[in-house]
Structure formats: structure tokens, C-alpha cells
Scaffold this motif. Structure first.
Motif, PDB file in Angstrom:
ATOM      1  N   ASN A 104      -6.914   3.536  11.199  1.00  0.00           N
ATOM      2  CA  ASN A 104      -6.306   2.692  12.218  1.00  0.00           C
ATOM      3  C   ASN A 104      -6.604   1.218  11.937  1.00  0.00           C
ATOM      4  OD1 ASN A 104      -5.143   4.799  14.031  1.00  0.00           O
ATOM      5  ND2 ASN A 104      -7.288   5.457  14.129  1.00  0.00           N
ATOM      6  N   LYS A 105      -6.374   0.356  12.907  1.00  0.00           N
ATOM      7  CA  LYS A 105      -6.506  -1.085  12.700  1.00  0.00           C
ATOM      8  C   LYS A 105      -7.873  -1.462  12.144  1.00  0.00           C
ATOM      9  CE  LYS A 105      -5.852  -5.498  15.108  1.00  0.00           C
ATOM     10  NZ  LYS A 105      -5.482  -6.140  16.401  1.00  0.00           N
ATOM     11  N   ALA A 106      -8.941  -0.868  12.685  1.00  0.00           N
ATOM     12  CA  ALA A 106     -10.299  -1.205  12.242  1.00  0.00           C
ATOM     13  C   ALA A 106     -10.560  -0.766  10.808  1.00  0.00           C
ATOM     14  CB  ALA A 106     -11.324  -0.564  13.177  1.00  0.00           C
ATOM     15  N   GLU A 107      -9.769   0.190  10.309  1.00  0.00           N
ATOM     16  CA  GLU A 107      -9.983   0.717   8.958  1.00  0.00           C
ATOM     17  C   GLU A 107      -9.209  -0.051   7.886  1.00  0.00           C
ATOM     18  OE1 GLU A 107     -11.869   2.721  11.513  1.00  0.00           O
ATOM     19  OE2 GLU A 107      -9.716   3.064  11.738  1.00  0.00           O
ATOM     20  N   LEU A 108      -8.348  -0.988   8.285  1.00  0.00           N
ATOM     21  CA  LEU A 108      -7.589  -1.754   7.286  1.00  0.00           C
ATOM     22  C   LEU A 108      -8.568  -2.419   6.309  1.00  0.00           C
ATOM     23  CD1 LEU A 108      -4.631  -2.556   6.614  1.00  0.00           C
ATOM     24  CD2 LEU A 108      -5.057  -4.694   7.846  1.00  0.00           C
ATOM     25  N   GLY A 109      -8.354  -2.209   5.026  1.00  0.00           N
ATOM     26  CA  GLY A 109      -9.254  -2.732   4.004  1.00  0.00           C
ATOM     27  C   GLY A 109     -10.382  -1.793   3.633  1.00  0.00           C
ATOM     28  N   TYR A 110     -10.363  -0.575   4.182  1.00  0.00           N
ATOM     29  CA  TYR A 110     -11.456   0.381   3.958  1.00  0.00           C
ATOM     30  C   TYR A 110     -11.616   0.713   2.478  1.00  0.00           C
ATOM     31  CZ  TYR A 110     -14.621   4.214   5.245  1.00  0.00           C
ATOM     32  OH  TYR A 110     -15.720   5.034   5.403  1.00  0.00           O
ATOM     33  N   LEU A 111     -10.495   0.931   1.784  1.00  0.00           N
ATOM     34  CA  LEU A 111     -10.586   1.255   0.364  1.00  0.00           C
ATOM     35  C   LEU A 111     -11.108   0.059  -0.425  1.00  0.00           C
ATOM     36  CD1 LEU A 111      -7.249   3.233  -0.177  1.00  0.00           C
ATOM     37  CD2 LEU A 111      -9.527   4.132   0.275  1.00  0.00           C
ATOM     38  N   GLU A 145       5.066   2.829  -1.565  1.00  0.00           N
ATOM     39  CA  GLU A 145       4.155   1.695  -1.589  1.00  0.00           C
ATOM     40  C   GLU A 145       2.762   2.181  -1.982  1.00  0.00           C
ATOM     41  OE1 GLU A 145       3.042  -2.102   1.340  1.00  0.00           O
ATOM     42  OE2 GLU A 145       4.406  -0.517   2.008  1.00  0.00           O
ATOM     43  N   THR A 146       2.049   1.411  -2.798  1.00  0.00           N
ATOM     44  CA  THR A 146       0.750   1.871  -3.276  1.00  0.00           C
ATOM     45  C   THR A 146      -0.302   1.818  -2.170  1.00  0.00           C
ATOM     46  OG1 THR A 146      -0.050  -0.313  -3.977  1.00  0.00           O
ATOM     47  CG2 THR A 146       1.265   0.959  -5.579  1.00  0.00           C
ATOM     48  N   LEU A 147      -1.372   2.595  -2.373  1.00  0.00           N
ATOM     49  CA  LEU A 147      -2.487   2.552  -1.424  1.00  0.00           C
ATOM     50  C   LEU A 147      -3.111   1.170  -1.401  1.00  0.00           C
ATOM     51  CD1 LEU A 147      -4.352   5.946  -2.031  1.00  0.00           C
ATOM     52  CD2 LEU A 147      -2.430   5.462  -0.512  1.00  0.00           C
ATOM     53  N   SER A 148      -3.215   0.532  -2.560  1.00  0.00           N
ATOM     54  CA  SER A 148      -3.820  -0.802  -2.613  1.00  0.00           C
ATOM     55  C   SER A 148      -3.017  -1.799  -1.798  1.00  0.00           C
ATOM     56  CB  SER A 148      -3.935  -1.273  -4.067  1.00  0.00           C
ATOM     57  OG  SER A 148      -4.820  -0.451  -4.803  1.00  0.00           O
ATOM     58  N   GLU A 149      -1.697  -1.685  -1.842  1.00  0.00           N
ATOM     59  CA  GLU A 149      -0.845  -2.575  -1.049  1.00  0.00           C
ATOM     60  C   GLU A 149      -0.977  -2.277   0.433  1.00  0.00           C
ATOM     61  OE1 GLU A 149       2.726  -3.206  -4.353  1.00  0.00           O
ATOM     62  OE2 GLU A 149       2.798  -1.510  -2.960  1.00  0.00           O
ATOM     63  N   LEU A 150      -0.973  -0.991   0.796  1.00  0.00           N
ATOM     64  CA  LEU A 150      -1.105  -0.623   2.208  1.00  0.00           C
ATOM     65  C   LEU A 150      -2.464  -1.053   2.752  1.00  0.00           C
ATOM     66  CD1 LEU A 150       0.398   2.975   1.981  1.00  0.00           C
ATOM     67  CD2 LEU A 150       1.360   1.106   3.355  1.00  0.00           C
ATOM     68  N   ASP A 151      -3.524  -0.741   2.021  1.00  0.00           N
ATOM     69  CA  ASP A 151      -4.886  -1.044   2.465  1.00  0.00           C
ATOM     70  C   ASP A 151      -5.163  -2.545   2.444  1.00  0.00           C
ATOM     71  OD1 ASP A 151      -7.633   0.100   3.107  1.00  0.00           O
ATOM     72  OD2 ASP A 151      -8.129  -1.054   1.303  1.00  0.00           O
ATOM     73  N   GLY A 152      -4.490  -3.271   1.554  1.00  0.00           N
ATOM     74  CA  GLY A 152      -4.720  -4.708   1.423  1.00  0.00           C
ATOM     75  C   GLY A 152      -3.761  -5.562   2.230  1.00  0.00           C
ATOM     76  N   LYS A 206       3.899   1.716  10.166  1.00  0.00           N
ATOM     77  CA  LYS A 206       3.806   1.959   8.729  1.00  0.00           C
ATOM     78  C   LYS A 206       2.571   2.767   8.346  1.00  0.00           C
ATOM     79  CE  LYS A 206       4.746  -1.297   5.637  1.00  0.00           C
ATOM     80  NZ  LYS A 206       4.598  -2.474   4.732  1.00  0.00           N
ATOM     81  N   HIS A 207       1.391   2.334   8.802  1.00  0.00           N
ATOM     82  CA  HIS A 207       0.148   2.923   8.314  1.00  0.00           C
ATOM     83  C   HIS A 207      -0.116   4.331   8.859  1.00  0.00           C
ATOM     84  CE1 HIS A 207      -0.675  -1.295   7.174  1.00  0.00           C
ATOM     85  NE2 HIS A 207      -1.450  -0.751   6.243  1.00  0.00           N
ATOM     86  N   THR A 208       0.483   4.687   9.990  1.00  0.00           N
ATOM     87  CA  THR A 208       0.240   6.021  10.562  1.00  0.00           C
ATOM     88  C   THR A 208       1.316   7.039  10.197  1.00  0.00           C
ATOM     89  OG1 THR A 208       1.363   5.579  12.673  1.00  0.00           O
ATOM     90  CG2 THR A 208      -0.972   4.973  12.515  1.00  0.00           C
ATOM     91  N   ARG A 209       2.338   6.623   9.453  1.00  0.00           N
ATOM     92  CA  ARG A 209       3.345   7.573   8.964  1.00  0.00           C
ATOM     93  C   ARG A 209       2.667   8.588   8.049  1.00  0.00           C
ATOM     94  NH1 ARG A 209       8.927   6.326   8.135  1.00  0.00           N
ATOM     95  NH2 ARG A 209       8.642   7.359   6.116  1.00  0.00           N
ATOM     96  N   GLY A 210       3.120   9.832   8.109  1.00  0.00           N
ATOM     97  CA  GLY A 210       2.493  10.876   7.308  1.00  0.00           C
ATOM     98  C   GLY A 210       2.498  10.595   5.824  1.00  0.00           C
TER      99      GLY A 210
END
Length: 346
Positions: A19-26, A49-56, A64-68
């Protein structure tokens, strides 16, 4: 003289934990740059879209981020990265389990797939779920604030769901047994009927889960069929660690039929109730670990683990106060999504 290793069961979280607090976790925590690049390459090849792009990303997007098709990859990678970060010189991992989508992560953590094959399974199933988006889910508690078990209340809620399911045009089934919560899944008519019949609690429950389908019900049969067509038997192998599934069954190293494991993963596990409560109880009783380590992302699964231990009467734990007393005396439950607890095991 070195202190003896502590034993631990590792528990992998499912959907709804990035969720919002986890953005940038990777970016903050993933320990293997080359592996993350491999995950990104897999998604680029699939036109995602890559994980690095989503997480960054600059900001978190619920849509976007909660879509399966996005959440599954993010959660799998965060979980696997945390698993790889556990200090194995101090901690002996004796078993692995997970909640719902966390089963795919548990497969890779336990060595029943390679990291990349596990990512392929999680990302493929998450994408298929999103493309179909059959039905929905809601959660409703049967524990009170003190976490005293109320199994009669749980049974009454299950009876209510069964009565609704028996109505014409309504589908409503138990999806996940999640500690002191019931997760129910069904079609819109079934979900609305439960929302109308159930007593509102704290202005929050019954709570619909956004971007969630009717996971772990026969409604997912088309998704399971497509998954079996896309994910071959050679993705699965003997686990290195005991693996506890959503029935509480244990898949042992050197004694697992990998075809049966694939059939469970892409069949029963997709279409039948996931009993996370039982998985935790089996982990406690069969392996009696010093620690239960919940990997990230997120911090929400810890409560369900504690409630599952209470339902199992683990070490005489009978409610929130006894759990808190045991936790303060010697931490039993470690959530790696919490920075102060993460340092205890990594």
C-alpha cells in the motif's frame, strides 16, 4: 561461544499488503539487484510496467498498484527479498507457509520453485485474475477487540453465508479463514446480501476489498484452467524446506510429488477455501518454532497470525493481553515490514 540459533517458521503475506506506506519497499530492502532485473525483464517481455518503475513511482496509485497484475509481482518480490535477508547464521528456518497469494511466494522461499519460476507463477496468476476479475471479496471479524475466540459467532456467520448462497442468483462462500476474520467471496448479489444482513462494526465492516476477485472459490475455475495451460510441470521441484499449504498439509523435502504439487497450486488452491488459520496452527504444533517471521510487505498479517495462535491455544495464549505479555517478554512474532522488528532477524 556463539548463541544457539533460533528456529523460525516464515509466513508470506498475500494481496492487499503493498500500500502507500510500502511504496519504495523494493528499493529500500531488496538484496539482489540482478534478480530484480530478471523480474523486470520478465514483465517487459510481457508488455507490463516493471517492478522497479512501479516501486519507484513518485506517488502511490490505488488504481495501479493494487491491480492483480501489478500487486502480485510487487508482493512476491518484496516477500522473497525479505526471505533472502533473514540472517541464517542466527536463525534456522524450519518451515514456510503463506496466506492466499502468499502460497506462490512460499513455494519459492521453500525452494519448490526457483526464484524466477516462482515469479512467473505469481505474476501469471495475478495477471489472469485481474484480466478475468470474477466476483469480489469482503472481510468481517468474529473476534472482539480483546481477541477472545468466539467460534459460535464464526459458525453463525458461516451459516448466514450458506443461507445467502442458497438463494437464487446469489453466490457467497468462505474464501479465507484468516485468524479472527472471515474472508467471504461471491458475486455482487451475494456480497450485497451479506452487507445488508451483517451487523455493521466500527463503521468499517463488512469491508469490501478493492481489486479483489472471488479468490479460493469455484468461481475461479476459468482462471485455474488458463493457469494450468500456461504454467508447466517443470516449474515445480522438490522443496528444500517443509511447506505448509492452505489445508494445513505439509509438503516435505525429498517426499513431494511435484505433479501433485502443481495440481494443488493451480487447482484446489485456486478454487477452494484457503485455511490460513489451520496452516498457522499446524506450523506451531508440528514445528514448535521460537519465532514466527512474517515477511513484508506490509504489517497487517501479524494480527491474523496472533489470532490463529490464540485459536490453536498455542502455549496457553487465550487473547490479546496474553499475546502482548508473551511478546513483550520475548518476541514471538516478528514483522519484517516494521523497521524496528526487521533488525531482529536480518
Amino acid at each position: 561461544m556463539n548463541a544457539p540459533k533460533k528456529t523460525a517458521v516464515v509466513i508470506c503475506p498475500g494481496r492487499g499488503t503493498y500500500n502507500k506506506a510500502e511504496l519504495g519497499y523494493l528499493g529500500r530492502n531488496f538484496p539482489d539487484t540482478r534478480l530484480l532485473e530478471a523480474f523486470d525483464a520478465h514483465r517487459t517481455e510481457a508488455g507490463q510496467e516493471t517492478l522497479s518503475e512501479l516501486d519507484g513511482a513518485d506517488r502511490f496509485s490505488l488504481a495501479k498498484h493494487t491491480r492483480g497484475d501489478n500487486a502480485s509481482g510487487l508482493i512476491f518480490a518484496a516477500t522473497l527479498g525479505d526471505f533472502k535477508s533473514i540472517d541464517r547464521a542466527a536463525i534456522e528456518i524450519v518451515a514456510v507457509t503463506g496466506n492466499s497469494m502468499g502460497w506462490y511466494s512460499a513455494l519459492a522461499c521453500a525452494g519448490a520453485t526457483t526464484s524466477e519460476d516462482g515469479f512467473n507463477i505469481a505474476n501469471t496468476m495475478g495477471t489472469l485474475m485481474q484480466d478475468a476479475l470474477i466476483g469480489g471479496q469482503l472481510v468481517y471479524p468474529f473476534f472482539g477487540e480483546d481477541w477472545t475466540p468466539d467460534c459460535a459467532r464464526r459458525d453463525a456467520l458461516l451459516d448466514m453465508a450458506a443461507e445467502i448462497d442458497s438463494r437464487a442468483n446469489c453466490t457467497l462462500l468462505p474464501s479465507i479463514h484468516l485468524g479472527g476474520m472471515l474472508v467471504l467471496a461471491g458475486n455482487e448479489a451475494g456480497l450485497k446480501a451479506f452487507e445488508k444482513a451483517a451487523e455493521p462494526i466500527d463503521g468499517r465492516f463488512p469491508m469490501r476489498l478493492g481489486n479483489h476477485a472471488a479468490f479460493h472459490t469455484p468461481m475461479q475455475a476459468p482462471v485455474a484452467e488458463k493457469g494450468r495451460a500456461l504454467l508447466s510441470a517443470d516449474l515445480f521441484r522438490q522443496p528444500d524446506l517443509p511447506l505448509i499449504d492452505g489445508r494445513g498439509a505439509i509438503w516435505w523435502p525429498h517426499a513431494t510429488d511435484t505433479e501433485t504439487l502443481r495440481n494443488y497450486t493451480l487447482g484446489y488452491q485456486v478454487m477452494e477455501t484457503y485455511d490460513f488459520t489451520r496452516a498457522v496452527a499446524v506450523a506451531a504444533r508440528e514445528f514448535a518454532p521460537d519465532l514466527f517471521i512474517v515477511t513484508g510487505p506490509g504489517t497487517t498479517l501479524g494480527g491474523a497470525v496472533a489470532q490463529s495462535l490464540i485459536l490453536a491455544d498455542w502455549r496457553g495464549m487465550d487473547g490479546k493481553e496474553t499475546f502482548k505479555a508473551m511478546q513483550s517478554e520475548a518476541p514471538l512474532l516478528i514483522a519484517m515490514g516494521m523497521a524496528d522488528q526487521r533488525t531482529l532477524v536480518s
